[in-house]
Design a protein around this motif. Sequence first.
Motif, PDB file in Angstrom:
ATOM      1  N   GLN A  56       0.803  -1.219   0.000  1.00 10.52           N
ATOM      2  CA  GLN A  56       0.000   0.000   0.000  1.00 10.52           C
ATOM      3  C   GLN A  56       0.845   1.283   0.000  1.00 10.52           C
ATOM      4  O   GLN A  56       0.287   2.385   0.012  1.00 10.52           O
ATOM      5  N   MET A  57       2.154   1.144  -0.013  1.00  5.78           N
ATOM      6  CA  MET A  57       3.021   2.317   0.036  1.00  5.78           C
ATOM      7  C   MET A  57       2.900   3.178  -1.216  1.00  5.78           C
ATOM      8  O   MET A  57       3.247   4.358  -1.207  1.00  5.78           O
ATOM      9  N   ALA A  58       2.404   2.592  -2.328  1.00  5.64           N
ATOM     10  CA  ALA A  58       2.195   3.389  -3.534  1.00  5.64           C
ATOM     11  C   ALA A  58       1.192   4.515  -3.281  1.00  5.64           C
ATOM     12  O   ALA A  58       1.275   5.589  -3.898  1.00  5.64           O
ATOM     13  N   ILE A  59       0.245   4.294  -2.366  1.00  7.85           N
ATOM     14  CA  ILE A  59      -0.724   5.345  -2.017  1.00  7.85           C
ATOM     15  C   ILE A  59      -0.008   6.515  -1.366  1.00  7.85           C
ATOM     16  O   ILE A  59      -0.230   7.688  -1.708  1.00  7.85           O
ATOM     17  N   VAL A  60       0.886   6.195  -0.430  1.00  4.43           N
ATOM     18  CA  VAL A  60       1.618   7.248   0.296  1.00  4.43           C
ATOM     19  C   VAL A  60       2.492   8.046  -0.657  1.00  4.43           C
ATOM     20  O   VAL A  60       2.453   9.290  -0.681  1.00  4.43           O
ATOM     21  N   SER A  61       3.307   7.356  -1.440  1.00  3.67           N
ATOM     22  CA  SER A  61       4.248   8.056  -2.318  1.00  3.67           C
ATOM     23  C   SER A  61       3.526   8.873  -3.388  1.00  3.67           C
ATOM     24  O   SER A  61       3.918  10.008  -3.701  1.00  3.67           O
ATOM     25  N   SER A  62       2.448   8.349  -3.949  1.00  3.41           N
ATOM     26  CA  SER A  62       1.714   9.070  -4.987  1.00  3.41           C
ATOM     27  C   SER A  62       1.068  10.340  -4.440  1.00  3.41           C
ATOM     28  O   SER A  62       1.150  11.417  -5.065  1.00  3.41           O
ATOM     29  N   LEU A  63       0.438  10.247  -3.274  1.00  6.12           N
ATOM     30  CA  LEU A  63      -0.213  11.422  -2.690  1.00  6.12           C
ATOM     31  C   LEU A  63       0.812  12.486  -2.306  1.00  6.12           C
ATOM     32  O   LEU A  63       0.599  13.690  -2.529  1.00  6.12           O
ATOM     33  N   ARG A  64       1.934  12.071  -1.733  1.00  4.39           N
ATOM     34  CA  ARG A  64       2.945  13.045  -1.338  1.00  4.39           C
ATOM     35  C   ARG A  64       3.580  13.713  -2.555  1.00  4.39           C
ATOM     36  O   ARG A  64       3.780  14.942  -2.556  1.00  4.39           O
ATOM     37  N   ASP A  65       3.881  12.946  -3.574  1.00  6.09           N
ATOM     38  CA  ASP A  65       4.478  13.525  -4.789  1.00  6.09           C
ATOM     39  C   ASP A  65       3.510  14.493  -5.473  1.00  6.09           C
ATOM     40  O   ASP A  65       3.902  15.588  -5.898  1.00  6.09           O
ATOM     41  N   THR A  66       2.247  14.089  -5.571  1.00 10.73           N
ATOM     42  CA  THR A  66       1.253  14.957  -6.217  1.00 10.73           C
ATOM     43  C   THR A  66       1.055  16.236  -5.417  1.00 10.73           C
ATOM     44  O   THR A  66       0.944  17.331  -5.997  1.00 10.73           O
ATOM     45  N   PHE A  67       1.039  16.119  -4.107  1.00 14.22           N
ATOM     46  CA  PHE A  67       0.865  17.302  -3.264  1.00 14.22           C
ATOM     47  C   PHE A  67       2.006  18.299  -3.463  1.00 14.22           C
ATOM     48  O   PHE A  67       1.771  19.514  -3.562  1.00 14.22           O
ATOM     49  N   LYS A  68       3.236  17.808  -3.534  1.00 16.35           N
ATOM     50  CA  LYS A  68       4.380  18.702  -3.728  1.00 16.35           C
ATOM     51  C   LYS A  68       4.299  19.424  -5.079  1.00 16.35           C
ATOM     52  O   LYS A  68       4.553  20.634  -5.173  1.00 16.35           O
ATOM     53  N   LYS A  69       3.950  18.681  -6.112  1.00 12.20           N
ATOM     54  CA  LYS A  69       3.854  19.279  -7.448  1.00 12.20           C
ATOM     55  C   LYS A  69       2.754  20.342  -7.504  1.00 12.20           C
ATOM     56  O   LYS A  69       2.950  21.440  -8.045  1.00 12.20           O
ATOM     57  N   VAL A  70       1.616  20.023  -6.941  1.00  6.61           N
ATOM     58  CA  VAL A  70       0.488  20.964  -6.990  1.00  6.61           C
ATOM     59  C   VAL A  70       0.788  22.201  -6.138  1.00  6.61           C
ATOM     60  O   VAL A  70       0.457  23.332  -6.534  1.00  6.61           O
ATOM     61  N   SER A  71       1.406  22.018  -4.989  1.00  7.22           N
ATOM     62  CA  SER A  71       1.705  23.154  -4.108  1.00  7.22           C
ATOM     63  C   SER A  71       2.632  24.155  -4.779  1.00  7.22           C
ATOM     64  O   SER A  71       2.573  25.366  -4.489  1.00  7.22           O
ATOM     65  N   ALA A  72       3.509  23.675  -5.671  1.00 11.07           N
ATOM     66  CA  ALA A  72       4.461  24.570  -6.344  1.00 11.07           C
ATOM     67  C   ALA A  72       3.855  25.275  -7.560  1.00 11.07           C
ATOM     68  O   ALA A  72       4.517  26.126  -8.173  1.00 11.07           O
ATOM     69  N   MET A  73       2.613  24.955  -7.899  1.00 17.09           N
ATOM     70  CA  MET A  73       1.997  25.529  -9.087  1.00 17.09           C
ATOM     71  C   MET A  73       1.532  26.969  -8.892  1.00 17.09           C
ATOM     72  O   MET A  73       1.418  27.728  -9.867  1.00 17.09           O
ATOM     73  N   ASN A  74       1.271  27.359  -7.674  1.00 19.09           N
ATOM     74  CA  ASN A  74       0.698  28.689  -7.422  1.00 19.09           C
ATOM     75  C   ASN A  74       1.260  29.232  -6.109  1.00 19.09           C
ATOM     76  O   ASN A  74       1.014  28.667  -5.047  1.00 19.09           O
ATOM     77  N   PRO A  75       2.007  30.359  -6.162  1.00 19.49           N
ATOM     78  CA  PRO A  75       2.621  30.883  -4.938  1.00 19.49           C
ATOM     79  C   PRO A  75       1.718  31.826  -4.145  1.00 19.49           C
ATOM     80  O   PRO A  75       2.164  32.376  -3.127  1.00 19.49           O
ATOM     81  N   SER A  76       0.502  32.036  -4.567  1.00 20.90           N
ATOM     82  CA  SER A  76      -0.353  33.019  -3.885  1.00 20.90           C
ATOM     83  C   SER A  76      -0.680  32.564  -2.467  1.00 20.90           C
ATOM     84  O   SER A  76      -0.805  31.362  -2.191  1.00 20.90           O
ATOM     85  N   PRO A  77      -0.824  33.535  -1.531  1.00 19.75           N
ATOM     86  CA  PRO A  77      -1.146  33.177  -0.135  1.00 19.75           C
ATOM     87  C   PRO A  77      -2.469  32.424  -0.011  1.00 19.75           C
ATOM     88  O   PRO A  77      -2.601  31.539   0.842  1.00 19.75           O
ATOM     89  N   VAL A  78      -3.437  32.787  -0.840  1.00 20.51           N
ATOM     90  CA  VAL A  78      -4.740  32.116  -0.768  1.00 20.51           C
ATOM     91  C   VAL A  78      -4.598  30.638  -1.144  1.00 20.51           C
ATOM     92  O   VAL A  78      -5.146  29.749  -0.471  1.00 20.51           O
ATOM     93  N   PHE A  79      -3.841  30.365  -2.203  1.00 22.22           N
ATOM     94  CA  PHE A  79      -3.653  28.978  -2.624  1.00 22.22           C
ATOM     95  C   PHE A  79      -2.842  28.207  -1.594  1.00 22.22           C
ATOM     96  O   PHE A  79      -3.118  27.040  -1.320  1.00 22.22           O
ATOM     97  N   LYS A  80      -1.844  28.866  -1.003  1.00 25.20           N
ATOM     98  CA  LYS A  80      -1.030  28.203   0.023  1.00 25.20           C
ATOM     99  C   LYS A  80      -1.888  27.807   1.227  1.00 25.20           C
ATOM    100  O   LYS A  80      -1.737  26.708   1.776  1.00 25.20           O
ATOM    101  N   LYS A  81      -2.783  28.697   1.622  1.00 25.29           N
ATOM    102  CA  LYS A  81      -3.670  28.387   2.749  1.00 25.29           C
ATOM    103  C   LYS A  81      -4.573  27.202   2.415  1.00 25.29           C
ATOM    104  O   LYS A  81      -4.811  26.317   3.252  1.00 25.29           O
TER     105      LYS A  81
END
Length: 212
Positions: free
Chosen positions: A110-135
Amino acid sequence: APMPSMPPAMSPSVPPQQIQSPMSSVGPPSVSSQPLSYTQMPPSASHRPAPPSMPSMAPQLTEPGRGKVPLSAEVAGIVRAKQEGAAQKESKEPNIGIDEVDVSNVPPSQMAIVSSLRDTFKKVSAMNPSPVFKKKMDDVSKKLGKLLYRLNRGDFDEAVISKLMQLSAALSAGNPDGAAEMVKKLTVDHWDQNSLWILALKRLVEASKSGK
Protein backbone atom coordinates in the motif's frame (compact mmCIF):
# COMPACT_ATOMS: atom_id res chain seq x y z
CA ALA A 1 -157.19 52.60 32.54
CA PRO A 2 -153.47 53.16 32.61
CA MET A 3 -151.22 50.21 31.70
CA PRO A 4 -148.93 49.01 34.43
CA SER A 5 -145.26 49.93 33.72
CA MET A 6 -142.88 47.13 32.94
CA PRO A 7 -139.47 46.99 34.54
CA PRO A 8 -136.62 47.65 32.11
CA ALA A 9 -135.04 44.60 30.44
CA MET A 10 -131.90 43.48 32.13
CA SER A 11 -128.98 42.11 30.11
CA PRO A 12 -127.69 38.77 31.30
CA SER A 13 -124.90 39.22 33.76
CA VAL A 14 -121.38 38.33 32.60
CA PRO A 15 -118.71 37.57 35.10
CA PRO A 16 -116.04 40.26 35.01
CA GLN A 17 -113.25 37.78 34.43
CA GLN A 18 -114.84 36.62 31.16
CA ILE A 19 -114.94 40.06 29.62
CA GLN A 20 -111.97 40.50 27.22
CA SER A 21 -110.65 43.84 26.27
CA PRO A 22 -109.91 44.47 22.59
CA MET A 23 -106.24 44.99 23.59
CA SER A 24 -106.01 41.75 25.56
CA SER A 25 -105.05 39.81 22.41
CA VAL A 26 -101.95 41.96 21.90
CA GLY A 27 -98.85 40.66 23.68
CA PRO A 28 -95.93 38.27 23.42
CA PRO A 29 -96.65 34.92 21.81
CA SER A 30 -97.08 32.06 24.12
CA VAL A 31 -94.07 29.82 24.65
CA SER A 32 -94.54 26.13 24.88
CA SER A 33 -93.66 24.83 28.27
CA GLN A 34 -92.57 21.50 26.78
CA PRO A 35 -88.73 21.04 26.70
CA LEU A 36 -86.92 20.53 23.39
CA SER A 37 -86.20 16.96 22.49
CA TYR A 38 -82.57 15.78 22.16
CA THR A 39 -83.01 15.48 18.44
CA GLN A 40 -83.62 19.20 18.25
CA MET A 41 -80.43 20.17 20.13
CA PRO A 42 -77.35 21.20 18.06
CA PRO A 43 -74.41 18.78 18.21
CA SER A 44 -71.78 19.66 20.76
CA ALA A 45 -68.16 20.24 19.79
CA SER A 46 -67.14 16.92 21.31
CA HIS A 47 -69.53 15.02 19.02
CA ARG A 48 -68.63 16.78 15.80
CA PRO A 49 -66.78 14.64 13.23
CA ALA A 50 -63.00 15.21 13.04
CA PRO A 51 -61.70 16.92 9.90
CA PRO A 52 -60.00 14.61 7.37
CA SER A 53 -56.25 14.25 7.87
CA MET A 54 -54.02 15.90 5.31
CA PRO A 55 -51.28 13.95 3.49
CA SER A 56 -47.78 14.42 4.88
CA MET A 57 -45.80 17.09 3.10
CA ALA A 58 -42.49 16.36 4.88
CA PRO A 59 -39.41 17.22 2.81
CA GLN A 60 -36.80 14.65 1.79
CA LEU A 61 -33.37 14.21 3.24
CA THR A 62 -30.61 13.06 0.91
CA GLU A 63 -27.58 11.08 2.04
CA PRO A 64 -24.64 10.73 -0.34
CA GLY A 65 -24.98 7.43 -2.16
CA ARG A 66 -28.18 6.51 -0.32
CA GLY A 67 -30.87 8.31 -2.31
CA LYS A 68 -33.77 10.10 -0.64
CA VAL A 69 -34.78 9.29 2.92
CA PRO A 70 -38.15 10.42 4.45
CA LEU A 71 -37.48 13.25 6.89
CA SER A 72 -39.24 11.92 9.97
CA ALA A 73 -37.98 12.86 13.40
CA GLU A 74 -36.58 9.37 13.92
CA VAL A 75 -34.76 9.08 10.61
CA ALA A 76 -33.45 12.64 10.76
CA GLY A 77 -32.11 11.99 14.27
CA ILE A 78 -30.36 8.79 13.20
CA VAL A 79 -28.76 10.41 10.15
CA ARG A 80 -27.69 13.49 12.12
CA ALA A 81 -26.19 11.39 14.92
CA LYS A 82 -24.35 9.28 12.37
CA GLN A 83 -22.88 12.33 10.66
CA GLU A 84 -21.95 14.01 13.94
CA GLY A 85 -20.32 10.81 15.21
CA ALA A 86 -18.21 10.53 12.07
CA ALA A 87 -17.16 14.18 12.31
CA GLN A 88 -16.18 13.78 15.98
CA LYS A 89 -14.13 10.68 15.18
CA GLU A 90 -12.23 12.46 12.42
CA SER A 91 -11.69 15.57 14.54
CA LYS A 92 -9.95 13.48 17.24
CA GLU A 93 -7.29 12.30 14.79
CA PRO A 94 -3.95 14.17 14.91
CA ASN A 95 -3.78 17.38 12.90
CA ILE A 96 -0.54 16.53 11.08
CA GLY A 97 0.45 17.41 7.52
CA ILE A 98 0.84 14.82 4.79
CA ASP A 99 4.64 14.90 4.95
CA GLU A 100 4.94 14.59 8.75
CA VAL A 101 2.47 11.82 9.54
CA ASP A 102 3.89 8.44 10.53
CA VAL A 103 3.51 5.77 7.83
CA SER A 104 5.92 3.18 9.23
CA ASN A 105 3.18 0.57 9.65
CA VAL A 106 1.73 0.88 6.16
CA PRO A 107 2.10 -2.47 4.35
CA PRO A 108 4.57 -2.42 1.40
CA SER A 109 1.71 -3.27 -0.97
CA GLN A 110 0.00 0.00 0.00
CA MET A 111 3.02 2.32 0.04
CA ALA A 112 2.19 3.39 -3.53
CA ILE A 113 -0.72 5.34 -2.02
CA VAL A 114 1.62 7.25 0.30
CA SER A 115 4.25 8.06 -2.32
CA SER A 116 1.71 9.07 -4.99
CA LEU A 117 -0.21 11.42 -2.69
CA ARG A 118 2.94 13.04 -1.34
CA ASP A 119 4.48 13.52 -4.79
CA THR A 120 1.25 14.96 -6.22
CA PHE A 121 0.87 17.30 -3.26
CA LYS A 122 4.38 18.70 -3.73
CA LYS A 123 3.85 19.28 -7.45
CA VAL A 124 0.49 20.96 -6.99
CA SER A 125 1.71 23.15 -4.11
CA ALA A 126 4.46 24.57 -6.34
CA MET A 127 2.00 25.53 -9.09
CA ASN A 128 0.70 28.69 -7.42
CA PRO A 129 2.62 30.88 -4.94
CA SER A 130 -0.35 33.02 -3.89
CA PRO A 131 -1.15 33.18 -0.13
CA VAL A 132 -4.74 32.12 -0.77
CA PHE A 133 -3.65 28.98 -2.62
CA LYS A 134 -1.03 28.20 0.02
CA LYS A 135 -3.67 28.39 2.75
CA LYS A 136 -5.90 26.06 0.75
CA MET A 137 -3.12 23.53 0.28
CA ASP A 138 -2.18 23.66 3.97
CA ASP A 139 -5.72 22.58 4.78
CA VAL A 140 -5.53 19.83 2.15
CA SER A 141 -2.22 18.65 3.66
CA LYS A 142 -3.70 18.25 7.15
CA LYS A 143 -6.75 16.37 5.90
CA LEU A 144 -4.65 14.04 3.76
CA GLY A 145 -2.50 13.54 6.86
CA LYS A 146 -5.62 12.08 8.51
CA LEU A 147 -5.99 9.72 5.55
CA LEU A 148 -2.40 8.45 5.86
CA TYR A 149 -2.75 8.24 9.66
CA ARG A 150 -5.71 5.88 9.30
CA LEU A 151 -3.97 3.97 6.52
CA ASN A 152 -1.00 3.46 8.86
CA ARG A 153 -3.38 2.25 11.58
CA GLY A 154 -5.06 -0.28 9.27
CA ASP A 155 -8.54 1.25 9.49
CA PHE A 156 -9.61 0.74 5.88
CA ASP A 157 -11.25 -2.32 4.34
CA GLU A 158 -10.31 -3.81 0.99
CA ALA A 159 -12.92 -1.76 -0.90
CA VAL A 160 -11.39 1.54 0.24
CA ILE A 161 -7.82 0.34 -0.32
CA SER A 162 -8.66 -0.78 -3.85
CA LYS A 163 -10.09 2.63 -4.79
CA LEU A 164 -7.14 4.46 -3.21
CA MET A 165 -4.73 2.29 -5.18
CA GLN A 166 -6.50 3.09 -8.45
CA LEU A 167 -6.61 6.80 -7.59
CA SER A 168 -2.88 6.82 -6.79
CA ALA A 169 -2.05 5.04 -10.04
CA ALA A 170 -4.04 7.63 -12.00
CA LEU A 171 -2.24 10.50 -10.25
CA SER A 172 1.19 8.96 -10.86
CA ALA A 173 0.31 8.49 -14.54
CA GLY A 174 -0.73 12.14 -14.89
CA ASN A 175 -4.39 11.22 -15.38
CA PRO A 176 -6.42 13.64 -13.23
CA ASP A 177 -9.69 12.64 -14.90
CA GLY A 178 -9.17 9.02 -13.88
CA ALA A 179 -8.30 10.18 -10.36
CA ALA A 180 -11.46 12.33 -10.25
CA GLU A 181 -13.55 9.29 -11.20
CA MET A 182 -12.18 7.36 -8.24
CA VAL A 183 -12.91 10.31 -5.93
CA LYS A 184 -16.54 10.12 -7.08
CA LYS A 185 -16.70 6.41 -6.25
CA LEU A 186 -15.21 7.03 -2.81
CA THR A 187 -17.80 9.75 -2.23
CA VAL A 188 -20.69 7.49 -3.17
CA ASP A 189 -19.56 4.37 -1.33
CA HIS A 190 -17.52 5.55 1.67
CA TRP A 191 -18.48 9.14 2.51
CA ASP A 192 -19.93 8.61 6.01
CA GLN A 193 -16.70 7.87 7.87
CA ASN A 194 -14.24 9.53 5.50
CA SER A 195 -15.74 12.86 4.39
CA LEU A 196 -12.80 15.07 5.42
CA TRP A 197 -10.05 13.34 3.49
CA ILE A 198 -12.30 12.55 0.49
CA LEU A 199 -12.99 16.27 0.19
CA ALA A 200 -9.24 16.93 0.41
CA LEU A 201 -8.60 14.41 -2.39
CA LYS A 202 -11.17 16.17 -4.53
CA ARG A 203 -9.49 19.54 -3.99
CA LEU A 204 -6.06 18.09 -4.73
CA VAL A 205 -7.24 16.58 -8.02
CA GLU A 206 -9.01 19.77 -9.07
CA ALA A 207 -5.97 21.90 -8.21
CA SER A 208 -3.73 19.57 -10.23
CA LYS A 209 -5.80 20.46 -13.32
CA SER A 210 -6.37 24.19 -12.70
CA GLY A 211 -3.46 25.31 -10.52
CA LYS A 212 -5.84 27.13 -8.20
